[in-house]
Structures are given as C-alpha cells and as structure tokens.
Enzyme design. Sequence first.
Site, PDB file in Angstrom:
ATOM      1  N   LYS A  91       1.019  -1.133  -0.142  1.00  0.00           N
ATOM      2  CA  LYS A  91       0.089   0.129  -0.053  1.00  0.00           C
ATOM      3  C   LYS A  91       0.864   1.249   0.129  1.00  0.00           C
ATOM      4  O   LYS A  91       1.569   1.602   0.843  1.00  0.00           O
ATOM      5  CB  LYS A  91      -0.918   0.186   1.237  1.00  0.00           C
ATOM      6  CG  LYS A  91      -1.836   1.298   1.422  1.00  0.00           C
ATOM      7  CD  LYS A  91      -2.441   1.225   2.807  1.00  0.00           C
ATOM      8  CE  LYS A  91      -3.028   2.807   2.923  1.00  0.00           C
ATOM      9  NZ  LYS A  91      -3.829   3.067   3.880  1.00  0.00           N
TER      10      LYS A  91
ATOM     11  N   ALA B  58      -9.777   5.170   4.253  1.00  0.00           N
ATOM     12  CA  ALA B  58      -9.842   6.141   5.060  1.00  0.00           C
ATOM     13  C   ALA B  58     -11.205   6.862   4.841  1.00  0.00           C
ATOM     14  O   ALA B  58     -11.945   7.200   4.005  1.00  0.00           O
ATOM     15  CB  ALA B  58      -8.821   7.098   4.877  1.00  0.00           C
TER      16      ALA B  58
END
Lengths: 67, 267
Positions: free
Chosen positions: B110, B197
């Site tokens: 990531k 997020a």
Amino acid sequence: MLDLTINGEVRQVEAGLSVAGLLEMLGLQAKKVAVERNLEIVAKSAYDATQLETGDRIEIVAFVGGG
Amino acid sequence: MDDAVTMAPAVEDSPLVVAGRTFNSRLIIGTGKYKSYAQNAEALKASGAEMITVAVRRVNLSNPDEPRLVDFISPDDYTYLPNTAGCFTGEDAVRTLRLAREAGGWNLVKLEVLSDPKHLYPEMSETLRAAEMLIKDGFDVMVYCSDDPVYAKKLEEAGCCAIMPLGAPIGSGLGIQNPVNIRLIIEQTKVPVIVDAGVGTASDAAVGMELGCDGILMNTAIAEAKDPVRMASAMKHAVIAGREAYLAGRMPKKRYADPSSPLSGLI
C-alpha cells in the site's frame, strides 16, 4: 572494534562480526526483521556472509501495527 | 406479482481479485491504534478480513523481546499489506517497501505519500512518481489517493493494481464526503477501487459498497470503537450488506409516497 550506527544509535562491536552475528548479539530473530546496510538491503540469505565494517549505518526494522 | 417459479436467480458475486490474488472478504483492516496486538487479532477474526495493512519501523534495540505483530497475526494466515505511512517522498517509499519485501517476501504493498499532518491528504504528484518507481521495481501497488478522478486515472495508467481514494481524512470518521467523485472513479476504473480512510461506522462502509466500490479499507473506525471486536463484526456485515444492495440494484428515489398495500378491495 567497529563503530556502527544501528537504528540511529552509535554502538561499538567486535571486529569480524557478521549481520547474523549482530542480530544474535542484539537478541533479534532473523526471520522477523529486515536489515539495511548503508542504504542497501541485506538479503536474509547473505546474513552470515556479510561482514560489518566500521562506519556502517545499519537499519533493523520489523512490522508493527499500522493503517 | 411474480411467483417463486418465475423469479430470476440471484446475481452471483465474484470474489475480489487484486493483482491476481483472490479475496473472499471485501474488507481490509489496519493494525494500528489497538490497545494490544491480542485485541487486534481478535478484531481481525471478527471482521472476516483476509488482508491487513502493516507499517515498517525500527526495532527497539533496548527491548528485543517486545511483542511482535507477526506473533499475534500470522503472515501465513493473512495477507500483509506493508504501507509507507510516514513517507513524504518516492525515495522514502521505495526504501521502506524494499525493506518490507525483504522482511516478509511480499510485493503487494500500500503506497501512501502524505502531505500536511493536519489533514493527511495524499501528495498526489509525489504519489504518482513513487508509484512509477515502485512498479518499475516489481511491486504490485495499491495506492492511497485523493478522490480526484483525474489523478486516479493517471495512477491506473501508471499500472497501480488498486485505486484507493479517501472517503474523508484519515482517522476522521466523517464518512464518505464526496460520493459523486467516488462514483466517477468507480465508473472509469478497470482495477479494483477500494475506499481507504474516512469510514466512521457501519453505515459509512455500506454507503461505499452501495456506490459500487470493490472493497473498504479501515483502521480507526474499528480500533477506536468502544468495543473494537464488536465493531469489526459490524463492519463485516456492513460491507456484505452494501455489496448485496449494490448487486441487487436499489429502487428509484421518488418525490412522493407510493403505498405498499393495494388500494383496491378496501372494506
């Protein structure tokens, strides 16, 4: 003796120490960490053969929790 | 009304595939901010997630026996997704992930290159540069990005294996702030789109999945819930519910009421 910087800390170790020897001295299990020497990755397979030299900058990292 | 005999079979869902790896769960969870690795492991089990994000940090030389994540959550059982949290340049990101690759032997990562600590928005020009460097170095890059469809397209064209736009600032729990942009990104993207997020509670995760996202990545929403294990279970169900609702196809929105009971035959 060799002067090393390990994770930002200056340490003195015996001359002739390998990366494998350093991890053992520090009490770290080789399979749970990764090692960088002077900005170059040290492959796990090369821990025994890689001799440390004075002035080496060593980073030893592990996985921690993160997002 | 159709009877059971004429009912069409339910749409079969296919699993999430990222860079050739197959996942049955569409939920990815972080491993930060938990009270302990033991609680983290329990929440992970409750979430049903198969992929976790992890960070790479210096070991504490004065305490070599401190608890290690790998002792609580085995990389043999879960896919570790090393992140670049704390990196502000492409060079930092490449250096960090090369170490991660050596530590774990994985190349699925990531990428996040952040900017201002106040909002933790991704620095998109540097993110794109870092993505190009990592892909050239053989990494499969899942990329945290802004919800800008233009940059999302550039990242996909650079070869990223998953596009991961933020729903809201990291750790804010505000929910998906710009569903219009998320939907635009989903429509134009051929690789998986994962909202990363901003999720605060289960309904936020469901909203993301109802938009047609391929998955949701979250950390704080679970770790900072009063009962993280229970919230992990809630998120598991929310992601499944949102996905099912997306596949089912929602009813059209109407401006006025429409009775559910027949108007004829009233006594």
